[in-house]
Motif scaffolding. Structure first.
Motif, mmCIF file in Angstrom:
data_model
loop_
_atom_site.group_PDB
_atom_site.id
_atom_site.type_symbol
_atom_site.label_atom_id
_atom_site.label_comp_id
_atom_site.label_asym_id
_atom_site.label_seq_id
_atom_site.Cartn_x
_atom_site.Cartn_y
_atom_site.Cartn_z
ATOM 1 N N GLY A 1 -1.667 4.659 -44.854
ATOM 2 C CA GLY A 1 -2.787 3.820 -44.426
ATOM 3 C C GLY A 1 -3.638 3.405 -45.602
ATOM 4 N N GLU A 2 -4.847 2.983 -45.281
ATOM 5 C CA GLU A 2 -5.759 2.593 -46.355
ATOM 6 C C GLU A 2 -7.178 3.022 -45.995
ATOM 7 N N PRO A 3 -8.048 3.039 -47.018
ATOM 8 C CA PRO A 3 -9.414 3.482 -46.706
ATOM 9 C C PRO A 3 -10.088 2.558 -45.693
ATOM 10 N N TYR A 4 -10.870 3.138 -44.826
ATOM 11 C CA TYR A 4 -11.627 2.339 -43.853
ATOM 12 C C TYR A 4 -12.533 1.367 -44.599
ATOM 13 N N ASN A 5 -12.516 0.133 -44.165
ATOM 14 C CA ASN A 5 -13.365 -0.892 -44.763
ATOM 15 C C ASN A 5 -13.827 -1.812 -43.644
ATOM 16 N N ARG A 6 -15.113 -1.777 -43.364
ATOM 17 C CA ARG A 6 -15.611 -2.509 -42.191
ATOM 18 C C ARG A 6 -15.357 -4.015 -42.270
ATOM 19 N N PHE A 7 -15.255 -4.541 -43.486
ATOM 20 C CA PHE A 7 -15.042 -5.980 -43.627
ATOM 21 C C PHE A 7 -13.640 -6.390 -43.208
ATOM 22 N N LYS A 8 -12.724 -5.431 -43.238
ATOM 23 C CA LYS A 8 -11.332 -5.789 -42.929
ATOM 24 C C LYS A 8 -10.973 -5.635 -41.458
ATOM 25 N N THR A 9 -11.812 -4.917 -40.702
ATOM 26 C CA THR A 9 -11.385 -4.566 -39.342
ATOM 27 C C THR A 9 -11.164 -5.815 -38.479
ATOM 28 N N GLU A 10 -12.092 -6.771 -38.541
ATOM 29 C CA GLU A 10 -11.965 -7.960 -37.687
ATOM 30 C C GLU A 10 -10.725 -8.765 -38.074
ATOM 31 N N GLU A 11 -10.477 -8.832 -39.380
ATOM 32 C CA GLU A 11 -9.302 -9.565 -39.866
ATOM 33 C C GLU A 11 -8.006 -8.919 -39.337
ATOM 34 N N PHE A 12 -7.940 -7.606 -39.443
ATOM 35 C CA PHE A 12 -6.761 -6.894 -38.932
ATOM 36 C C PHE A 12 -6.603 -7.120 -37.428
ATOM 37 N N ASN B 1 0.251 -2.278 -36.415
ATOM 38 C CA ASN B 1 -0.961 -1.461 -36.478
ATOM 39 C C ASN B 1 -1.245 -1.058 -37.907
ATOM 40 N N VAL B 2 -2.457 -0.592 -38.119
ATOM 41 C CA VAL B 2 -2.825 -0.123 -39.441
ATOM 42 C C VAL B 2 -3.703 1.122 -39.298
ATOM 43 N N VAL B 3 -3.433 2.109 -40.169
ATOM 44 C CA VAL B 3 -4.266 3.315 -40.179
ATOM 45 C C VAL B 3 -5.399 3.094 -41.175
ATOM 46 N N LEU B 4 -6.626 3.222 -40.711
ATOM 47 C CA LEU B 4 -7.794 3.097 -41.589
ATOM 48 C C LEU B 4 -8.462 4.461 -41.628
ATOM 49 N N SER B 5 -8.533 5.019 -42.817
ATOM 50 C CA SER B 5 -8.947 6.412 -42.907
ATOM 51 C C SER B 5 -10.317 6.595 -43.555
ATOM 52 N N ALA B 6 -11.049 7.566 -43.038
ATOM 53 C CA ALA B 6 -12.353 7.911 -43.611
ATOM 54 C C ALA B 6 -12.200 8.902 -44.761
ATOM 55 N N ILE B 7 -10.997 9.448 -44.937
ATOM 56 C CA ILE B 7 -10.745 10.388 -46.049
ATOM 57 C C ILE B 7 -9.571 9.849 -46.873
ATOM 58 N N PRO B 8 -9.404 10.311 -48.129
ATOM 59 C CA PRO B 8 -8.320 9.778 -48.953
ATOM 60 C C PRO B 8 -6.976 9.854 -48.233
ATOM 61 N N VAL B 9 -6.207 8.777 -48.350
ATOM 62 C CA VAL B 9 -4.944 8.684 -47.612
ATOM 63 C C VAL B 9 -3.869 8.082 -48.511
ATOM 64 N N SER B 10 -2.658 8.552 -48.358
ATOM 65 C CA SER B 10 -1.547 7.976 -49.108
ATOM 66 C C SER B 10 -1.350 6.526 -48.675
ATOM 67 N N PRO B 11 -1.158 5.595 -49.656
ATOM 68 C CA PRO B 11 -1.016 4.178 -49.295
ATOM 69 C C PRO B 11 0.186 3.900 -48.406
ATOM 70 N N SER B 12 1.142 4.809 -48.360
ATOM 71 C CA SER B 12 2.274 4.551 -47.470
ATOM 72 C C SER B 12 1.944 4.919 -46.016
#
Ligand code: UDP
Length: 244
Positions: free
Chosen positions: A113-124, A100-111
């Motif tokens: 999750g990562e910032p939400y990015n709509r282009f990556k969701t389908e790939e994930f 799984n991956v945490v995609l965040s709408a607010i700043p998040v520590s890289p350990s």
């Protein structure tokens, strides 16, 4: 569809209340209970997005009214609470072998999750990851119900599954009234006319505008998420196609 699935891409909304137990604001058992249900449908091949609430820790508007603190400041903290819950769910799922991956709408520590990015969701998703959306919409004055509708639309989910601790939508509170009647199907118009508070109005009108179907169901029952994706007659469906 794969494995006779009725829904092969879902957005699951989990309230923070599932992650609490009586006086404890964080219950690891509660998180694990939900994670096990997610694992079961992941195994069935369902593509899963999850929006986690933060109400077990902080609800901005409620606390603001009670203590007279600025609502938008508390909302920022509420969003942090959703991220904490998201991280806990993520660790628990990993522990159960569910990528799984945490995609965040607010700043998040890289350990975490990562910032939400709509282009990556389908790939994930196509790589078999469960997506956990933290941080709500990223803006104060919203709730994670609105975030769940937003993310459901963004990932093109077939359905939004709203987990609750009762069997669906009733005409009155089933915890207070023994004769409360459970609705099996509702249109948006009926839900609005009868003033059934399924979600807050911002969330509800966004779902209505985009004809998103919602199933409200009891997630305290360990196999209900599985049953819902298999199309079993569980909970209440608010049909997006019939909002007229
Ligand atoms: N929140 C926010 N913007 C959002 C989502 C959430 O400001 O887009 C804040 C708000 O204070 C909210 C809290 O985070 O009360 C926790 O979310 P919510 O109340 O939706 O959690 P739930 O009731 O689902 O546990």
């Amino acid at each position: 569809m794969e494995n006779n699935l009725s829904y092969n891409k879902i957005l699951l909304k989990i309230s923070g209340d599932f992650f609490r137990k009586e006086d404890e604001f964080l219950s690891f058992e509660g998180v694990r209970f939900i994670a096990l249900q997610v694992k079961a449908i992941h195994k069935m091949g369902v593509k899963i997005g999850i929006v986690v609430g933060g109400g077990n820790i902080l609800r901005g508007s409620k606390s603001s009214q009670k203590y007279g603190l600025p609502a938008d400041e508390l909302d920022e903290l509420g969003m942090q609470a959703t991220l904490l819950n998201s991280g806990l769910l993520s660790s628990t799922l990993k522990n159960l072998g569910v990528p799984n991956v945490v995609l965040s709408a607010i700043p998040v520590s890289p350990s975490i999750g990562e910032p939400y990015n709509r282009f990556k969701t389908e790939e994930f998703l196509s790589r078999g990851n469960v997506l956990i959306f933290g941080g709500g919409t990223g803006n104060p004055y919203f709730t994670t119900d609105t975030a769940s509708v937003l993310r459901a639309l963004q990932i093109h989910a077939n359905i939004l599954l709203k987990a609750t601790n009762v069997d669906g939508v009733y005409d009155k509170d089933p915890n207070k009234f023994k004769d409360a009647k459970l609705y099996k199907r509702l249109t948006y118009r009926e839900a609005l006319k009868k003033d059934l508070r399924i979600m807050d109005l911002t969330a509800f009108s966004l779902a209505l505008d985009h004809k998103l179907s919602i199933i409200v169901f009891n997630a305290k029952n360990p196999r209900n998420i599985e049953k819902v994706v298999l199309g079993k007659d569980i909970g209440t469906i608010i049909e997006g196609g019939s909002n007229g």
